[in-house]
Design a protein around this motif. Sequence first.
Motif, PDB file in Angstrom:
ATOM      1  N   GLN A  17       1.184  -0.699   0.136  1.00 15.03           N
ATOM      2  CA  GLN A  17       0.124   0.040  -0.007  1.00 15.03           C
ATOM      3  C   GLN A  17       0.711   1.020   0.035  1.00 15.03           C
ATOM      4  N   LEU A  18       1.692   1.489   0.674  1.00 13.96           N
ATOM      5  CA  LEU A  18       2.410   2.142   0.794  1.00 13.96           C
ATOM      6  C   LEU A  18       3.697   2.958  -0.548  1.00 13.96           C
ATOM      7  N   ARG A  19       4.091   1.462  -1.115  1.00 11.84           N
ATOM      8  CA  ARG A  19       4.548   1.912  -2.265  1.00 11.84           C
ATOM      9  C   ARG A  19       3.381   2.098  -3.431  1.00 11.84           C
ATOM     10  N   HIS A  20       2.572   2.031  -3.034  1.00  6.24           N
ATOM     11  CA  HIS A  20       1.375   1.732  -4.139  1.00  6.24           C
ATOM     12  C   HIS A  20       1.489   0.840  -5.639  1.00  6.24           C
ATOM     13  N   LEU A  21       1.741  -0.159  -4.950  1.00  6.40           N
ATOM     14  CA  LEU A  21       2.079  -1.765  -5.947  1.00  6.40           C
ATOM     15  C   LEU A  21       0.978  -2.332  -6.127  1.00  6.40           C
ATOM     16  N   VAL A  22       0.770  -2.591  -7.758  1.00  2.00           N
ATOM     17  CA  VAL A  22      -0.675  -3.813  -8.211  1.00  2.00           C
ATOM     18  C   VAL A  22      -0.779  -4.526  -7.918  1.00  2.00           C
ATOM     19  N   SER A  23      -1.656  -5.232  -7.561  1.00  2.00           N
ATOM     20  CA  SER A  23      -1.202  -6.960  -7.393  1.00  2.00           C
ATOM     21  C   SER A  23      -1.579  -7.517  -8.667  1.00  2.00           C
ATOM     22  N   SER A  24      -0.547  -8.178  -8.943  1.00  2.00           N
ATOM     23  CA  SER A  24      -1.395  -9.062 -10.689  1.00  2.00           C
ATOM     24  C   SER A  24      -1.171 -10.961 -10.880  1.00  2.00           C
ATOM     25  N   MET A  25      -0.434 -11.137  -9.511  1.00  2.00           N
ATOM     26  CA  MET A  25      -0.843 -12.741  -9.012  1.00  2.00           C
ATOM     27  C   MET A  25      -1.522 -12.841  -7.905  1.00  2.00           C
ATOM     28  N   ASN A  26      -1.513 -13.690  -7.849  1.00  2.00           N
ATOM     29  CA  ASN A  26      -2.696 -14.116  -6.743  1.00  2.00           C
ATOM     30  C   ASN A  26      -2.192 -15.995  -6.659  1.00  2.00           C
ATOM     31  N   ASN A  27      -2.612 -16.361  -4.936  1.00  2.00           N
ATOM     32  CA  ASN A  27      -1.975 -18.018  -4.781  1.00  2.00           C
ATOM     33  C   ASN A  27      -1.974 -19.192  -6.105  1.00  2.00           C
ATOM     34  N   THR A  28      -4.000 -18.497  -6.133  1.00  2.00           N
ATOM     35  CA  THR A  28      -3.905 -19.614  -7.382  1.00  2.00           C
ATOM     36  C   THR A  28      -3.035 -19.536  -9.040  1.00  2.00           C
ATOM     37  N   LYS A  29      -2.933 -18.464  -8.909  1.00  2.00           N
ATOM     38  CA  LYS A  29      -1.969 -18.692 -10.540  1.00  2.00           C
ATOM     39  C   LYS A  29      -0.607 -19.148  -9.942  1.00  2.00           C
ATOM     40  N   TRP A  30       0.249 -18.473  -8.934  1.00  2.00           N
ATOM     41  CA  TRP A  30       1.176 -18.564  -8.545  1.00  2.00           C
ATOM     42  C   TRP A  30       1.394 -20.547  -9.126  1.00  2.00           C
ATOM     43  N   ILE A  31       0.841 -20.947  -7.445  1.00  2.37           N
ATOM     44  CA  ILE A  31       0.626 -22.742  -7.269  1.00  2.37           C
ATOM     45  C   ILE A  31       0.785 -23.386  -8.922  1.00  2.37           C
ATOM     46  N   ALA A  32      -0.720 -23.056  -9.716  1.00  2.00           N
ATOM     47  CA  ALA A  32      -0.825 -23.568 -11.631  1.00  2.00           C
ATOM     48  C   ALA A  32       0.386 -23.080 -11.658  1.00  2.00           C
ATOM     49  N   LEU A  33       1.482 -22.706 -11.696  1.00  5.69           N
ATOM     50  CA  LEU A  33       3.280 -21.809 -12.445  1.00  5.69           C
ATOM     51  C   LEU A  33       3.508 -23.152 -12.073  1.00  5.69           C
ATOM     52  N   LEU A  34       3.776 -22.631 -10.882  1.00  2.00           N
ATOM     53  CA  LEU A  34       4.863 -23.596 -10.380  1.00  2.00           C
ATOM     54  C   LEU A  34       4.452 -25.482  -9.845  1.00  2.00           C
ATOM     55  N   ASP A  35       3.259 -25.399 -10.847  1.00  2.00           N
ATOM     56  CA  ASP A  35       2.628 -27.438 -10.385  1.00  2.00           C
ATOM     57  C   ASP A  35       3.000 -27.483 -12.466  1.00  2.00           C
ATOM     58  N   ALA A  36       3.347 -26.632 -12.791  1.00  2.47           N
ATOM     59  CA  ALA A  36       3.538 -26.441 -14.415  1.00  2.47           C
ATOM     60  C   ALA A  36       4.990 -26.748 -14.696  1.00  2.47           C
ATOM     61  N   ILE A  37       5.198 -25.735 -14.065  1.00  4.04           N
ATOM     62  CA  ILE A  37       6.871 -25.717 -14.247  1.00  4.04           C
ATOM     63  C   ILE A  37       7.649 -27.119 -13.987  1.00  4.04           C
ATOM     64  N   TYR A  38       6.880 -27.911 -12.330  1.00  3.60           N
ATOM     65  CA  TYR A  38       8.079 -29.005 -12.333  1.00  3.60           C
ATOM     66  C   TYR A  38       6.876 -30.313 -12.951  1.00  3.60           C
ATOM     67  N   ASP A  39       6.190 -30.193 -13.395  1.00  3.72           N
ATOM     68  CA  ASP A  39       4.955 -31.271 -14.374  1.00  3.72           C
ATOM     69  C   ASP A  39       4.943 -31.269 -15.840  1.00  3.72           C
ATOM     70  N   GLU A  40       5.474 -30.079 -15.981  1.00  8.03           N
ATOM     71  CA  GLU A  40       5.883 -30.007 -17.756  1.00  8.03           C
ATOM     72  C   GLU A  40       6.993 -29.297 -18.342  1.00  8.03           C
ATOM     73  N   LEU A  41       7.928 -28.631 -17.564  1.00  9.10           N
ATOM     74  CA  LEU A  41       8.886 -28.392 -18.471  1.00  9.10           C
ATOM     75  C   LEU A  41      10.144 -29.491 -18.267  1.00  9.10           C
ATOM     76  N   PRO A  42      11.201 -29.276 -18.907  1.00  6.72           N
ATOM     77  CA  PRO A  42      12.451 -30.506 -19.199  1.00  6.72           C
ATOM     78  C   PRO A  42      13.023 -30.166 -17.819  1.00  6.72           C
ATOM     79  N   PHE A  43      13.408 -29.027 -17.862  1.00  3.41           N
ATOM     80  CA  PHE A  43      13.798 -28.380 -16.020  1.00  3.41           C
ATOM     81  C   PHE A  43      13.538 -27.246 -15.713  1.00  3.41           C
ATOM     82  N   CYS A  44      13.896 -26.764 -14.737  1.00  2.00           N
ATOM     83  CA  CYS A  44      13.037 -25.902 -13.882  1.00  2.00           C
ATOM     84  C   CYS A  44      13.834 -24.764 -14.319  1.00  2.00           C
ATOM     85  N   PRO A  45      13.507 -23.897 -14.376  1.00  2.00           N
ATOM     86  CA  PRO A  45      14.254 -22.689 -15.343  1.00  2.00           C
ATOM     87  C   PRO A  45      14.774 -21.774 -13.907  1.00  2.00           C
TER      88      PRO A  45
END
Length: 144
Positions: A17-45
Motif C-alpha cells: 500500500q505504501l509503495r502503491h503497488l498493484v497485485s498482478s498474481m494470486n496464490n492460485t496462479k502462483w501454484i498453477a505456475l509452480l505445478d506446471a514448471i515441475y510437471d511440464e518443463l524439461p528442467f526448472c528454469p
Amino acid sequence: MPMNANLHKQKVMKEVQLRHLVSSMNNTKWIALLDAIYDELPFCPPFQIKTVLEQGPYPETFEEEEVTYLGDWLSLQPGLYNVEWVRVKPRMIKPIGRYVEPEVLDIEAEWVALLQRLRIPYIVKHHDYWIYGYATAAEFDQLV
C-alpha cells in the motif's frame, strides 16, 4: 497461519500500500505456475527473486548471459504473497567437459506457451521473463 507469519503478511501488505503497488498474481496462479514448471518443463528454469520487504534481489547478480544452475521454485511456495517479482531465464548452460563447448538448453518456446496457457502476466526484457506478484502502475501497463 502462525502468528509471526500473519505479522509478516501484514508488513508486506502495508509496504504494498505504501509503495502503491498493484497485485498482478494470486496464490492460485502462483501454484498453477509452480505445478506446471515441475510437471511440464524439461528442467526448472533459473530465476532471480525480489521480495516486497527486501531492498535487493536474490541472487544479487544474475548473469546477463546464461546460467549453469536450476531454479528451486518450491522455495517460493511458503511466501508467495511476498514475491514482488521473479526474473526467469528459460535456458541454461550444461557443462559437458573441460575441452568441449557447453550445451545451451533452451526452453523459451515451452516457457512462453506455459505462461500464455496459464494466463500468467509477464514482461520480456533481453530474453528474460519478469513475472510480477506486485507491480508499479507503469510496470502493470507493460504486462503481456
